[in-house]
Design a protein around this motif. Structure first.
Motif, short mmCIF file in Angstrom:
data_model
loop_
_atom_site.label_atom_id
_atom_site.label_comp_id
_atom_site.label_asym_id
_atom_site.label_seq_id
_atom_site.Cartn_x
_atom_site.Cartn_y
_atom_site.Cartn_z
N GLU A 44 0.83 -1.22 0.00
CA GLU A 44 0.00 0.00 0.00
C GLU A 44 0.86 1.26 0.00
O GLU A 44 0.43 2.32 -0.46
CB GLU A 44 -0.96 0.00 1.20
CG GLU A 44 -0.33 0.25 2.55
CD GLU A 44 0.28 -0.98 3.19
OE1 GLU A 44 0.83 -0.87 4.31
OE2 GLU A 44 0.23 -2.08 2.57
N LYS A 45 2.09 1.16 0.51
CA LYS A 45 2.99 2.31 0.57
C LYS A 45 3.99 2.32 -0.58
O LYS A 45 4.94 3.08 -0.58
CB LYS A 45 3.71 2.30 1.91
CG LYS A 45 2.74 2.40 3.09
CD LYS A 45 3.41 2.14 4.42
CE LYS A 45 4.13 3.37 4.92
NZ LYS A 45 4.61 3.19 6.32
N ASP A 66 -0.08 -0.84 7.33
CA ASP A 66 0.32 -0.01 8.46
C ASP A 66 -0.84 0.87 8.93
O ASP A 66 -1.79 1.15 8.17
CB ASP A 66 1.50 0.88 8.07
CG ASP A 66 2.83 0.14 8.09
OD1 ASP A 66 2.85 -1.03 8.51
OD2 ASP A 66 3.84 0.74 7.67
N ASN A 67 -0.74 1.32 10.15
CA ASN A 67 -1.74 2.24 10.69
C ASN A 67 -1.60 3.60 9.98
O ASN A 67 -0.53 4.21 10.02
CB ASN A 67 -1.54 2.41 12.19
CG ASN A 67 -2.63 3.23 12.83
OD1 ASN A 67 -2.88 4.37 12.47
ND2 ASN A 67 -3.30 2.64 13.82
N PRO A 68 -2.65 4.08 9.32
CA PRO A 68 -2.52 5.30 8.51
C PRO A 68 -2.44 6.58 9.33
O PRO A 68 -2.07 7.63 8.79
CB PRO A 68 -3.81 5.27 7.67
CG PRO A 68 -4.80 4.55 8.53
CD PRO A 68 -3.99 3.49 9.24
N VAL A 69 -2.77 6.51 10.60
CA VAL A 69 -2.73 7.70 11.45
C VAL A 69 -1.38 7.80 12.17
O VAL A 69 -0.73 8.84 12.16
CB VAL A 69 -3.88 7.68 12.47
CG1 VAL A 69 -3.73 8.82 13.48
CG2 VAL A 69 -5.22 7.80 11.74
N SER A 70 -0.94 6.70 12.78
CA SER A 70 0.29 6.73 13.56
C SER A 70 1.53 6.37 12.75
O SER A 70 2.65 6.61 13.19
CB SER A 70 0.18 5.74 14.72
OG SER A 70 0.14 4.41 14.22
N ASN A 71 1.30 5.75 11.59
CA ASN A 71 2.39 5.19 10.76
C ASN A 71 3.07 4.01 11.43
O ASN A 71 4.13 3.57 11.01
CB ASN A 71 3.43 6.26 10.38
CG ASN A 71 2.86 7.29 9.42
OD1 ASN A 71 2.14 6.93 8.49
ND2 ASN A 71 3.18 8.55 9.65
N GLY A 72 2.44 3.50 12.50
CA GLY A 72 2.92 2.26 13.08
C GLY A 72 2.46 1.08 12.25
O GLY A 72 1.82 1.25 11.20
N ASN A 73 2.76 -0.13 12.69
CA ASN A 73 2.38 -1.29 11.90
C ASN A 73 0.91 -1.65 12.12
O ASN A 73 0.18 -0.94 12.81
CB ASN A 73 3.31 -2.47 12.19
CG ASN A 73 3.26 -2.94 13.64
OD1 ASN A 73 2.24 -2.80 14.32
ND2 ASN A 73 4.35 -3.51 14.13
#
Length: 348
Positions: free
Chosen positions: A79-80, A115-122
């Motif tokens: 996705e990225k 990945d989490n789209p808000v935190s950019n975590g996994n």
């Protein structure tokens, strides 16, 4: 089991490719013979090797001489627009391996841990995110870009004749658990359903992706009615699944899996959709006869089209045997059972 003729008139989308419709019918026919065995990342790597995409190789085949019938691959990081998945598999190599699996007659299923789209975590970062991805949310552009990147990959899955390869796509899975950002406690059922539908709409209508079967797969259930809590609707789902692992005792696993497979069968028959045990396994397979004495007796008359065990990442984290493993003899016996279908047992 499902009615293949009825599927042809009630489930197949108008713009679904002919090959994708054939895969749907094929999945519905498999239970007449037994169930197909699958392995996540089966061709991508094993305990002591990693594939460069030039040939087929599998820990399963090294043990029993047969390849799985169902091949799982992971799309996280796609996705990225990154070059490698979260499991460190290069996406160009993955594309080659998908082509090889399909050419041999295998079924391909794709999981996705974005990945989490808000935190950019996994994917396991449970910062609230789903509302932000909806059309009125401040991260809707992220969902749009994500699906565009996925669509580019899906449309690139072609054989040597340039025809698109049909695959099963299993997004936003195990939503009734709380460990993913799209899961229970981090969004409500309506928000989850809207996220699924919008992802589906973008892929099908905006980006013209027509070679996917969409699979809905919760984690194990505590109540029968929980299976459909997050269900986005029949028009957005082609097949049903459930993920059930053995984390504790064998007895507890048997009780959970038996109960949940009955629920899955009941729902799937009512909706006339094929169904599968989309993830399962015992980490390290430290019960020597687990495949023949624990798993198979629960699956042989369940009506599932396939059962997929998780990946062989390392000697500390694996779900299929590899050469020298204590469960090899049992797995060889498992592979010879009439109801257990491997790659050579599938017809296309």
């Amino acid at each position: 089991m499902t009615d293949a003729k009825k599927i042809a008139t009630t489930t197949i989308r108008k713009k679904m490719t002919r090959r994708t419709a054939e895969l749907l019918r094929r999945l519905s026919e498999i239970p007449k013979k037994g169930y197909a065995f699958g392995h996540q990342d089966a061709l991508s790597y094993g305990i002591t090797w990693k594939n460069n995409g030039k040939k087929m190789k599998s820990d399963v085949a090294l043990v029993c001489g047969k390849y799985p019938a169902v091949f799982g691959f992971e799309l996280g990081n796609l996705e990225k627009a990154l070059p490698n998945s979260i499991d460190s598999v290069n996406f160009d190599i993955m594309r080659k391996l998908i082509r090889k699996a399909y050419k041999k007659g295998g079924v391909v299923t794709l999981s996705w841990h974005p990945d989490n789209p808000v935190s950019n975590g996994n994917a396991w970062d449970i910062t609230k995110a789903v509302p932000s991805l909806l059309p009125e949310g401040d991260r809707y552009d992220t969902l749009y870009e994500w699906t565009k990147n996925l669509a580019h990959f899906f449309r690139s899955l072609k054989d040597k004749k340039g025809k698109r390869i049909p695959v099963i796509f299993r997004p936003y899975h195990e939503m009734n658990g709380g460990w993913f950002w799209w899961g229970k406690g981090h969004c409500n059922a309506q928000e989850y359903q809207r996220l699924w539908r919008e992802t589906h709409r973008l892929l099908v209508r905006e980006f013209k992706v027509h070679n996917l079967l969409y699979c809905y797969s919760p984690n194990l259930l505590f109540r029968k009615k929980d299976y459909l809590t997050y269900y986005p609707g029949d028009a957005y789902v082609d097949m049903l699944g459930i993920d059930v692992y053995q984390h504790l005792t064998t007895g507890l696993f048997k009780r959970h899996l038996k109960k949940d497979l009955r629920t899955l069968q009941t729902v799937a028959k009512a909706k006339n959709k094929p169904y599968a045990l989309t993830e399962t396994g015992l980490e390290k397979v430290n019960t020597a006869n687990w495949f023949t004495k624990v798993l198979h007796p629960l699956l042989k008359d369940s009506g599932i089209c396939y059962a997929l065990v998780w990946r062989n990442d390392s000697e500390r984290h694996h779900y299929a045997p590899f050469p020298g493993h204590t469960s090899c003899d049992d797995f060889i016996r498992f592979s010879r059972l009439e109801e257990v279908l491997f790659l050579n047992d599938l017809k296309r």
